[in-house]
Design an enzyme around this catalytic site. Structure first.
Site, PDB file in Angstrom:
ATOM      1  N   TRP A   1      36.127  32.913  94.315  1.00  9.83           N
ATOM      2  CA  TRP A   1      36.634  31.542  94.122  1.00  9.83           C
ATOM      3  C   TRP A   1      37.433  31.407  92.837  1.00  9.83           C
ATOM      4  CZ3 TRP A   1      32.123  27.752  95.835  1.00  9.83           C
ATOM      5  CH2 TRP A   1      31.831  28.000  97.186  1.00  9.83           C
ATOM      6  N   LYS A   2      37.417  32.428  92.002  1.00 10.32           N
ATOM      7  CA  LYS A   2      38.142  32.399  90.712  1.00 10.32           C
ATOM      8  C   LYS A   2      37.777  31.115  89.949  1.00 10.32           C
ATOM      9  CE  LYS A   2      41.554  35.404  92.747  1.00 10.32           C
ATOM     10  NZ  LYS A   2      42.921  35.897  92.806  1.00 10.32           N
TER      11      LYS A   2
ATOM     12  N   GLY B   1      47.558  36.482  95.559  1.00 11.49           N
ATOM     13  CA  GLY B   1      48.036  35.115  95.410  1.00 11.49           C
ATOM     14  C   GLY B   1      49.521  34.948  95.662  1.00 11.49           C
TER      15      GLY B   1
ATOM     16  N   SER C   1      45.950  38.349  99.466  1.00 16.50           N
ATOM     17  CA  SER C   1      46.495  37.479 100.505  1.00 16.50           C
ATOM     18  C   SER C   1      45.911  37.738 101.892  1.00 16.50           C
ATOM     19  CB  SER C   1      48.032  37.569 100.525  1.00 16.50           C
ATOM     20  OG  SER C   1      48.566  37.184  99.271  1.00 16.50           O
TER      21      SER C   1
ATOM     22  N   GLY D   1      40.694  35.623  97.997  1.00 13.59           N
ATOM     23  CA  GLY D   1      40.863  34.598  96.981  1.00 13.59           C
ATOM     24  C   GLY D   1      41.136  33.245  97.633  1.00 13.59           C
TER      25      GLY D   1
END
Ligand code: 13P
Length: 250
Positions: free
Chosen positions: A10-11, A173, A213, A234
């Protein structure tokens, strides 16, 4: 055989209520059994809440980072015993955002990994090349070197507690994914490196995840590659339905 794993990194997203909301949506979506282990990595302040909210579900809550030292004057850091005291059993180490933004070196990552394993934590160790390294054909050497420096000092039993996540930095990302062939080629190289150091049994047992991704639309194609054992996700893990669709690709 080795485990399939789909892990959501989840960063630095989701406050407490968003964390609880996302977990609640994931739980609602757990209407069937998945052919993979499910992990989520919320931010440090919410790990305890997340751990409690996922009790008696197949979801394991994992940490995004950890300090190599046990305790003391390390302002802003979080220790292994602290993580364990809130139920955490697995930690992500070496994410490219830690390497690139916070200057974490191979040496530091080696000591974090060793400390985590010595104290009974399982490690998801991240590796991956930058775009220039792929363009210049140095991607395999780069990733192999990252693995050698952080993992080749481990013994076989320790290595059995490590999951590797291959995350090409250019695919994180960006919406650009490694092709299934690019992922498979690198995963096979990583497994060959493990075989040369730890033997065939450890190499065959080690789960190697792909990250960069991963989306519901591309997960199945990537996961069917023989050396790809799941994903470290992510952006798409911040949506419960997308995350579960990715898990359902197994
Ligand atoms: P994205 O899935 O958003 O590309 O992030 C990948 C990642 O860095 C997971 O650790």
């Amino acid at each position: 055989m080795r485990k399939n794993i789909v892990a959501g990194n989840w960063k630095m997203n989701c406050d407490l209520s968003q964390t609880q909301q996302l977990i609640s949506e994931l739980k609602t979506g757990l209407v069937k059994e998945f052919n993979c282990e499910l992990m989520i990595a919320p931010s440090f302040p919410f790990l305890y809440q997340a751990f409690n909210d996922t009790l008696e579900t197949p979801i394991e809550v994992v940490a995004q980072n950890v300090c190599e030292a046990e305790k003391g004057a390390y302002t802003g850091e979080v220790s292994i015993p602290m993580l364990q005291s809130v139920g955490i059993k697995t930690v992500i180490i070496g994410h490219s955002e830690r390497r690139d933004t916070y200057g974490e070196t191979d040496e530091l990552l080696a000591s974090k990994t060793k400390a985590a394993l010595d104290n009974g934590l399982r490690v998801i160790f991240c590796c991956g090349e930058h775009l220039e390294q792929r363009k210049s054909g140095e991607h395999v050497a780069t990733v192999t070197e990252q693995i050698k420096k952080a993992l080749f000092n481990l013994n076989k039993d320790e290595m059995e507690q490590v999951v590797i996540a291959y995350e090409p930095v250019w695919a994180i990302g960006t919406g650009e994914t490694a092709s299934p062939e690019q992922a498979q080629d690198m995963h096979a190289e990583i497994r060959a490196a493990l075989r040369s150091q730890f033997g065939d049994e450890v190499a065959q047992h080690t789960s190697i995840l792909y990250g960069g991704s991963v989306k519901p639309a591309n997960a199945a194609e990537i996961f069917t590659q023989p050396d790809v054992d799941g994903g470290l996700v992510g952006g798409a893990s911040l949506d419960a339905q997308s995350f579960l669709q990715i898990a359902d690709a197994f």
